[in-house]
Write a protein that holds these residues in place. Sequence first.
Motif, PDB file in Angstrom:
ATOM      1  N   UNK A 192      24.186  30.795  -7.922  1.00 32.00           N
ATOM      2  CA  UNK A 192      23.414  31.399  -6.717  1.00 32.00           C
ATOM      3  C   UNK A 192      22.301  30.249  -6.413  1.00 32.00           C
ATOM      4  N   UNK A 193      22.137  30.199  -4.829  1.00 26.47           N
ATOM      5  CA  UNK A 193      21.010  29.610  -4.339  1.00 26.47           C
ATOM      6  C   UNK A 193      20.690  30.519  -3.114  1.00 26.47           C
ATOM      7  N   UNK A 194      19.423  30.037  -2.629  1.00 25.38           N
ATOM      8  CA  UNK A 194      18.898  30.772  -1.584  1.00 25.38           C
ATOM      9  C   UNK A 194      19.078  30.102  -0.164  1.00 25.38           C
ATOM     10  N   UNK A 195      19.403  31.193   0.715  1.00 29.60           N
ATOM     11  CA  UNK A 195      19.346  30.425   2.301  1.00 29.60           C
ATOM     12  C   UNK A 195      18.674  31.395   3.120  1.00 29.60           C
ATOM     13  N   UNK A 196      17.779  30.720   3.926  1.00 25.46           N
ATOM     14  CA  UNK A 196      16.830  31.969   4.600  1.00 25.46           C
ATOM     15  C   UNK A 196      16.790  31.306   6.147  1.00 25.46           C
ATOM     16  N   UNK A 197      17.157  32.287   6.914  1.00 30.49           N
ATOM     17  CA  UNK A 197      17.285  32.188   8.382  1.00 30.49           C
ATOM     18  C   UNK A 197      16.542  32.925   9.119  1.00 30.49           C
ATOM     19  N   UNK A 246      34.114  26.087   0.835  1.00 29.46           N
ATOM     20  CA  UNK A 246      32.778  26.605   1.222  1.00 29.46           C
ATOM     21  C   UNK A 246      32.303  27.270   0.262  1.00 29.46           C
ATOM     22  N   UNK A 247      30.873  27.497   0.566  1.00 29.97           N
ATOM     23  CA  UNK A 247      29.927  28.216  -0.670  1.00 29.97           C
ATOM     24  C   UNK A 247      30.268  29.931  -0.005  1.00 29.97           C
ATOM     25  N   UNK A 248      30.311  30.797  -0.955  1.00 28.05           N
ATOM     26  CA  UNK A 248      30.522  32.277  -0.468  1.00 28.05           C
ATOM     27  C   UNK A 248      29.341  33.118  -0.464  1.00 28.05           C
ATOM     28  N   UNK A 249      29.265  33.790   0.641  1.00 21.85           N
ATOM     29  CA  UNK A 249      27.940  34.793   0.621  1.00 21.85           C
ATOM     30  C   UNK A 249      28.041  35.858  -0.710  1.00 21.85           C
ATOM     31  N   UNK A 250      27.079  35.858  -1.449  1.00 24.46           N
ATOM     32  CA  UNK A 250      27.161  37.080  -2.304  1.00 24.46           C
ATOM     33  C   UNK A 250      26.312  38.384  -1.636  1.00 24.46           C
ATOM     34  N   UNK A 251      25.334  38.073  -0.882  1.00 20.61           N
ATOM     35  CA  UNK A 251      24.675  39.365  -0.414  1.00 20.61           C
ATOM     36  C   UNK A 251      23.586  38.678   0.489  1.00 20.61           C
ATOM     37  N   UNK A 252      23.038  39.598   1.492  1.00 22.61           N
ATOM     38  CA  UNK A 252      22.062  39.163   2.091  1.00 22.61           C
ATOM     39  C   UNK A 252      21.069  40.427   2.542  1.00 22.61           C
ATOM     40  N   UNK A 253      19.792  40.065   2.755  1.00 23.85           N
ATOM     41  CA  UNK A 253      18.968  41.326   3.353  1.00 23.85           C
ATOM     42  C   UNK A 253      18.093  40.786   4.494  1.00 23.85           C
ATOM     43  N   UNK A 254      18.015  41.726   5.471  1.00 24.03           N
ATOM     44  CA  UNK A 254      17.254  41.348   6.784  1.00 24.03           C
ATOM     45  C   UNK A 254      16.239  42.120   6.871  1.00 24.03           C
ATOM     46  N   UNK A 289      12.477  37.327  15.374  1.00 25.11           N
ATOM     47  CA  UNK A 289      11.814  38.296  14.707  1.00 25.11           C
ATOM     48  C   UNK A 289      12.572  38.960  13.546  1.00 25.11           C
ATOM     49  N   UNK A 290      13.856  38.695  13.420  1.00 23.65           N
ATOM     50  CA  UNK A 290      14.426  38.952  12.073  1.00 23.65           C
ATOM     51  C   UNK A 290      14.796  37.931  10.890  1.00 23.65           C
ATOM     52  N   UNK A 291      14.279  38.259   9.722  1.00 26.88           N
ATOM     53  CA  UNK A 291      14.199  37.425   8.939  1.00 26.88           C
ATOM     54  C   UNK A 291      15.683  37.771   8.015  1.00 26.88           C
ATOM     55  N   UNK A 292      16.477  36.553   7.641  1.00 26.85           N
ATOM     56  CA  UNK A 292      17.597  36.826   6.973  1.00 26.85           C
ATOM     57  C   UNK A 292      17.166  36.164   5.505  1.00 26.85           C
ATOM     58  N   UNK A 293      17.369  36.905   4.466  1.00 27.85           N
ATOM     59  CA  UNK A 293      17.201  36.082   3.198  1.00 27.85           C
ATOM     60  C   UNK A 293      18.752  36.244   2.593  1.00 27.85           C
ATOM     61  N   UNK A 294      19.507  35.152   2.339  1.00 29.25           N
ATOM     62  CA  UNK A 294      20.716  35.510   1.533  1.00 29.25           C
ATOM     63  C   UNK A 294      21.004  34.695   0.362  1.00 29.25           C
ATOM     64  N   UNK A 295      21.904  35.211  -0.527  1.00 26.88           N
ATOM     65  CA  UNK A 295      22.100  34.536  -1.722  1.00 26.88           C
ATOM     66  C   UNK A 295      23.621  33.996  -1.446  1.00 26.88           C
ATOM     67  N   UNK A 296      23.786  32.719  -1.771  1.00 23.07           N
ATOM     68  CA  UNK A 296      25.123  32.141  -1.786  1.00 23.07           C
ATOM     69  C   UNK A 296      25.480  31.759  -3.076  1.00 23.07           C
ATOM     70  N   UNK A 297      26.888  31.457  -3.332  1.00 24.05           N
ATOM     71  CA  UNK A 297      27.290  30.961  -4.567  1.00 24.05           C
ATOM     72  C   UNK A 297      27.748  29.447  -4.248  1.00 24.05           C
ATOM     73  N   UNK A 318      15.998  30.168  14.807  1.00 20.97           N
ATOM     74  CA  UNK A 318      17.128  29.024  14.926  1.00 20.97           C
ATOM     75  C   UNK A 318      16.984  28.428  13.688  1.00 20.97           C
ATOM     76  N   UNK A 319      15.611  28.374  12.913  1.00 24.92           N
ATOM     77  CA  UNK A 319      15.580  27.606  11.760  1.00 24.92           C
ATOM     78  C   UNK A 319      16.355  28.409  10.617  1.00 24.92           C
ATOM     79  N   UNK A 320      17.206  27.269   9.850  1.00 26.73           N
ATOM     80  CA  UNK A 320      17.840  27.867   8.725  1.00 26.73           C
ATOM     81  C   UNK A 320      17.700  26.765   7.628  1.00 26.73           C
ATOM     82  N   UNK A 321      17.268  27.565   6.267  1.00 25.81           N
ATOM     83  CA  UNK A 321      17.154  26.722   5.182  1.00 25.81           C
ATOM     84  C   UNK A 321      17.858  26.982   4.199  1.00 25.81           C
ATOM     85  N   UNK A 322      18.740  25.986   3.688  1.00 23.63           N
ATOM     86  CA  UNK A 322      19.528  26.156   2.586  1.00 23.63           C
ATOM     87  C   UNK A 322      19.132  25.436   1.417  1.00 23.63           C
ATOM     88  N   UNK A 323      18.738  26.249   0.230  1.00 26.42           N
ATOM     89  CA  UNK A 323      18.113  25.456  -1.046  1.00 26.42           C
ATOM     90  C   UNK A 323      19.452  25.001  -1.849  1.00 26.42           C
TER      91      UNK A 323
END
Length: 1785
Positions: free
Chosen positions: A1303-1308, A1357-1365, A1343-1351, A1311-1316
């Motif tokens: 897993x790694x973190x992705x934050x959106x 491509x990397x798969x999305x494991x799950x996300x929370x908004x 106004x909506x922050x999405x924190x996702x965890x990708x594999x 328009x800003x998207x950060x993938x660690x």
Amino acid sequence: MKRSKHRGHKEDRNGDEPAILETEDLLMGGGPDPDTISLASVTAVCTNVSNKRSKPDIKMEPSAGRPVDYQVSVTVIEARQLVGLNMDPVVCVEIGEDKKYTSMKESTNCPYYNEYFVFDFHVPPDVMFDKILKLSVIHSKNLLRSGTLVGCFKLDVDTIYSQPEHQFYHKWALLSDPEDITAGCKGYIKCDIAVVAKGDNIKSPHKVNESDEDDIEGNLLLPEGVPSERQWARYYLKIYRAEGLPKMNTSIMANVKKAFIGENKDLVDPYVQVLFAGQKGKTSIQKSCYEPIWNEQIVFTEMFPPLCKRMKLQLRDSDKVNDVAIGTHFLDLRKIANDGDKGFLPTLGPAWVNMYGSTRNYTLMDEYQDLNEGLGEGVSFRARLLISLGMEILDTSSPDISSSTEVQVEGVPNISETATGKLEEFFLFGTFLEATMVDRKIGDKPINFEVTIGNYGNENDGVIKPSTKGRKGDGDGEDSELIQNSSEDEMDDDGDLTSVAATPPMKPVITDRSYFHLPYFERKPCIYIKSWWQDQRRRLYNANIIDNIADKLEDGLNDVQEIIKTEKSYPERRLRGVLEDLSHGCSQFLSLANKDQSQAGRTKLDRERLKLCMSELENIGQQAKSMRSQVKKSTVRDKIKLTQNFLSKLRFLADEPQHSVPDIFIWMISNGKRIAYARVPSKDILYSNVEEETGKDCGKIQTIFLRIPGKKGFGPAGWTVQAKTEVYLWLGLNKQRKDYLSGLPNGFQENKLSRGPGMPASPPISLTYMMKQIFQLRVHMYQARSLFAADSTGLSDPFARIFFSTQSQVTEVLAETLCPTWDQLLVFENVELFGEPSELRDDPPIIVIEIYDQDTVGKADFMGRTFAKPIVKMADEHYGPPRFPPQLEYYQIYRGNCSAGEMLAAFELLQIGPNGKADLPPIDGPTDMDRGPILPVPLGIRPVLSKYRIEVLFWGLRDLKRVNLAQVDRPRVDIECAGKGIQSALIPNYKKNPNFSILVKWFEVDLPENELLHPPLNIRVVDCRAFGRYTLVGSHAVTSLRRFIYRASDKQANNWSTTEEIVVVSMDTDPGFKKMDTVVKLDSGSDAVVKVEDDDKDGKGKKKKRKKGDEIEEEELDQSMLDWWSKYFASIETLTETLKAQEAAHGDSDKDDMDIADGDIKPDDSHVKGTKRGKGRKKRPAADPQEKKKPKLEEMKVYPKELESDFDNFEDWLHTFNLFRGKSGDDDDQLVDEDRIIGKFKGSLCMYKVSVSDELSRDMGFDSNMGMFQNIPHNDPINILVRVYVIRATDLHPADINGKADPYIAIKLGKTETKDKENYISKQLNPLFGKSFDIEATFPMDSTLTVSIYDWDLVGTDDLIGETKVDLENRYYSKHRATCGIANNYAAHGYNVWRDPMKPTHILAKLCKEHKLDGPHYGPGGRVKVANRVFMAPTEIEDENGLKKQTEEHLALTVLKHWEQIPRVGCKLIPEHVETRPLLHPDKPGIEQGRIEMWVDMFPKDMTAPGPALDISPRKPKKFELRVIIWNTDEVVLEDDDIFTGEKSSDIFVRGWLKGQQEDKQDTDVHYHSITGEGNFNWRFVYPFDYLMAEEKIVISKKESMFAWDETEYKIPARLNLQVWDADHFSADDFLGAIELDLNRFPRGAKTAKQCTIEMVTNESEMPTVSIFKQKRIKGWWPFVARDENDEFELTGKVEAELHLLTGEEAEKNPVGDGRNEPDPLEKPNRPDIALLWFLIPFKAAKHLLCDQYRWLVIKIVLALLLLAMLGLFLYSAPGYMVKKMLGA
């Protein structure tokens, strides 16, 4: 005469009308007149049912058999005490056919895995819950060998699902060996198992360091109430015979064969297959036989109680190609056993069980085959099977028991004919009074109805009457097709017709566009069937009594719920009445149930169940009686819960596991083709002379809706009615026949077949009604709400179609709404009903209302259905109060099994008297409305209106998706309520700024005075396109406006200044726990003082004092050592303790529920104002003495769920309304359809009567533009720094084939998207991230922050494991101040440094200014005053250098922490916290994919910039080196026998390693030839390792396999393994014993070898323990143990060792060599010299042979030789000597 008597006695039962409050209440003047009580939705249809009609069931669609998503997650943590020597164990997890394995751990009996497995299923619930989950441990499995089974553990998924929270957490599964049941326990596996269906949310107990040493026996993986010592038992299932099998064979060959050869053999080869606990048993196959007799028993050996709920019996037809199921039956073990004190073991029968399945037609391919497999409700009788079940507990110690658990099949003796009861003749009579709503899709061919009971009445099988012997006849000659009423029909002994099972075919007549009806009118067809069954009516009677009690209870509870829901007065009185009825019903059962004891065929189960039911009902009756007196207004809700428990218990008891008479099936046949069916349980229509025992539908008219059979009935097809029939059914013994017509509406003539003279009369084949009444039905359709969205716009065009008798009418179509207000009166003229007027008054037929969506093309879509009963006025009654005019009521609309809205309507049925319509009351509608031919609802019935003003706060629109592929650019919001409305300002450019420029608008509207009748408010968003076009984007209906009603009186009630309080808050160790000590009222002039004592700021002296009495000496906390993680782990521990305490408290409260004192004084709730109730509960555990032992660490609040759930979604003034578009899904999901949400509208509403507003505007000099929304910030764009901290994720769903994820973190955000991506964590499902991210954002655009965890994947491509908004905007603007949490204490430096750029004093000043409060005024002596509250707190603070300074920050912080106590504006401010959010995946809605722990800080850019982010990066493990010196061993068992000398000795060496690092194992040299078990080594092992102090785990990074891309990090408990071995030169070394020391807590070594005992291992918990991390150096003796043959521990040696722990730096400074090497070498051990051993061995051997073993033999031989020598010498010398003597020489 008889008939009228019967009627009278029925009408005496006033209990029939539960809708009427009990008489005692009416006498007390409490209740209104019984006729005016209107109870809505659930009860309106069901309650006022009198004796002649049964209640219809409104839920249409079969729910069984439809596949659902399930996810089973299993975490295998570790195994312990595995039996066997030096094994390499693997754990296999198996569910059904799916298997998954853990990795292999080498040479250990207690492997640690911590591996997580997920199984996904999409199957019907029945299939899922019968799956067996099996955990097994396999020894040394690899690619080539399958390994040997050590032991396994089985349970079914149902057991897991019925656990609280659907899970077992950290429990130990006890392994046993199925091959050898005498062996006992084979070890334990510690695991977590959870089963989640779609929509369940699992609370995961917080993961916490496993410091409490596991008490295995106390935490076994067993459901509540199962004893920990389960025994082996044998289950004997005897299968005697079957009868009534369908006459067919499904294989094509057989049909061909029959056609060619014409052989008329029975074409079925039946056998019975039984599945139980994952094992399968079969009887023998009986060739070509429709009535097979097996007389066999299948014996299962399984633990008792078994962890499998059901045994599955399947009757199958053996066939060369494939076997098919004929029918399936499930035995529920919970129903045939009871685990109470007076309980009984599983037992059943001998009894018949009935099997149901697909229809009995001769078809090659059976489309309903699934029904025979037990999936879904059977649509026809298949066969019945005579079985019995018994079981015995095995005494495994007795020698003659076979030890394997193989299923055995043995013969059993035949059973007597009467064992299952006396064969009696039953008589079934039915009349079809009406058949309407026949689906027009069927076509207009003639339709008839067929009724069958078992095989009787079935045209395929013919009617077979048993011969005198009691067996059934062979049925050859009697297969005549029963053409209706053919006069050649069989005559029975008493000259009766055997049966007429079908109504005559009849052509249907058109009712309207979608339905036909059959023109029965005054001539009603009848059917009757004679059948022969064993007389087991007592079973059914008892079930009926209990069911009747339960039905009454359920109705009563629905009433009470309804009274609460509609806020009528005195729900507690109704509940008291319900409990009164319940205890009365229970006592009646006790008097009735005990009859007919001597009846033939009573089984052990009958007797035991009777005992059980009697004791349970007696118990329930007593509890109900005692509860009745405790029902007060305040306790109604709790008592309802308890009463619902009674209800579910009654329903459970009523279900009879031993069948007798099979169910009745009604089939509608069109032109010979079976279309639809209904199934009527036989007990419901069974007659008894005793009123209470009669089935609830016996001799009553019931409305039955026919359904499509099997899978076709799922989904929309199953929602439309195939036909609605009004049927009268009666079933009883033939000898009780005289009363069978008594329940029919009166006024009919019987039409019988003309018979010869002198023949007794047969039952009628039809009835002709002479008496008919003419009525007018008035349907007042007012409105509906929350309807189903049937069009792609997300709206519908609803109209209602009303059916009554054979007529139907429709309302007008209202376009584009989900909340239509039809306001329409429909009049049905000349409705003909048959029967006496008085009966019709009490008992009118039901009205069916169906709601449809009008489509421009094609057929209207079905949207839901509801039933209603009209209120009837006879011609001679006055039209006036109390019954007329009728009140509008809400009716619940159902679509399939799920509710699809509510309808507000009233129905009246008016008799047209002799004067015609002139006598009817006039229809006076409101005059001001002209709607052409449409009549509005008349004045007395429509609600009374008054003028309301609705204010709307327009804030903005968010997250709008594309509509028809075009982006939304210029949206506008339209608000509409009751025909009036308002539009928002237009948003000129949605992308640039999605907020509205004008914030508040209002409109006035006429709404009903009664709040429950308020219409919904519709919010619609339209996009204004070019050229004046408008496109609907989405809509939202606010169904209940109640939460937005402004109530002026609240303000006076909350006027705090009148009563003052002093609140002394003394702070305990944990600020989350607050205790109220005293509450003193003062006169209103004075100020209240809030004193807060905080003990941990007075320097350290106090801390020392507090710890005097502790046994555990905690060293003083070193401030420099502490970091954010110390705080985090301390907080998690507090959370775990709180949850545990809550659970304990919850458990207690359940027990005490029966004797709650009503004057309960609740703890003061003032802290929890504004939060949910749950927080108030967390105050209790504060007083625990052991809390004090923990060194005082600062803590924060850890929320086990999202922050929103504790703070009402932060909708304190800004609400979020989801906008929907598109059709609703067809699933039964009660979940919101995520895909339909097209965006969100943010705003709020406020409504009030117009009269209120004038007072208000005078009251507060307020800004009139803002209306009720005063003090609201402006919605201009604002720049913000968002700082997201992600701590860790837990229980992620595996994404890779190996069952892990990277897993790694992705934050959106916007328009800003950060993938660690580069910092992914390899092969980890519980990754620790410890990261913070800074993002700049501009509200309202981002106004909506999405924190996702990708594999992370190497390729692809990397798969999305799950996300929370997270909705940041609502948080930012919330009054709870969710921007930056408020810490518990203010500190200027150290790990708890204040991180908000604003200090507490600034925050407080700002809050006071915003809310126009007086203050803050800081006074001397540590006091601060805000409004009229005074708080006290310390005033000193230490800086880095330890100097004390004066400060007001503590005071300000104290006020902030108690902000909820401030009058008028107080609410809980958000503390410093960590929240746990579920991760979801869009493809798997509703199923959690893991959780993430995080928090968000927000800092406005125009304020002071915040400091650098907190450092929460994971602690780096610290390097340590453990040096273990093995000095000596003693008393090691001697393993080798010397070949020559035979003496026992051992060649001893010691092996050691740290758990998880087997490959780094180290061995001492060998001490050869120890004869005493003593060994001298002086040998040093050196183990470097990385260690996390906080988690007490060793961290290892290694590649999993040769092919792994990167290293995987493992965390393993720190445990040192030492083993003692016997070295062999040629064969494998022998393992002698081992010990495992947990380096954090292991028994202190003994001073001498003598004091070292086996107790140190077996009784570890009571020994004093030490931790190497505290002691650093320790020396002593420890025992080695191994298991003997009986699995007991035995002592196999002792070792003297010295453990020395150094940090990495210390180890570098003074290095040592391993073994006895340089540097710092150890001296050589003083061992007996064995250099000359080889040379000396022969001597030694000789010495041993001569001196030890053959000593006496040698002596004897020597003596004998001496004698022989002497004799020889004598013989040798004697002749010469004699000669000499003789010659005298």
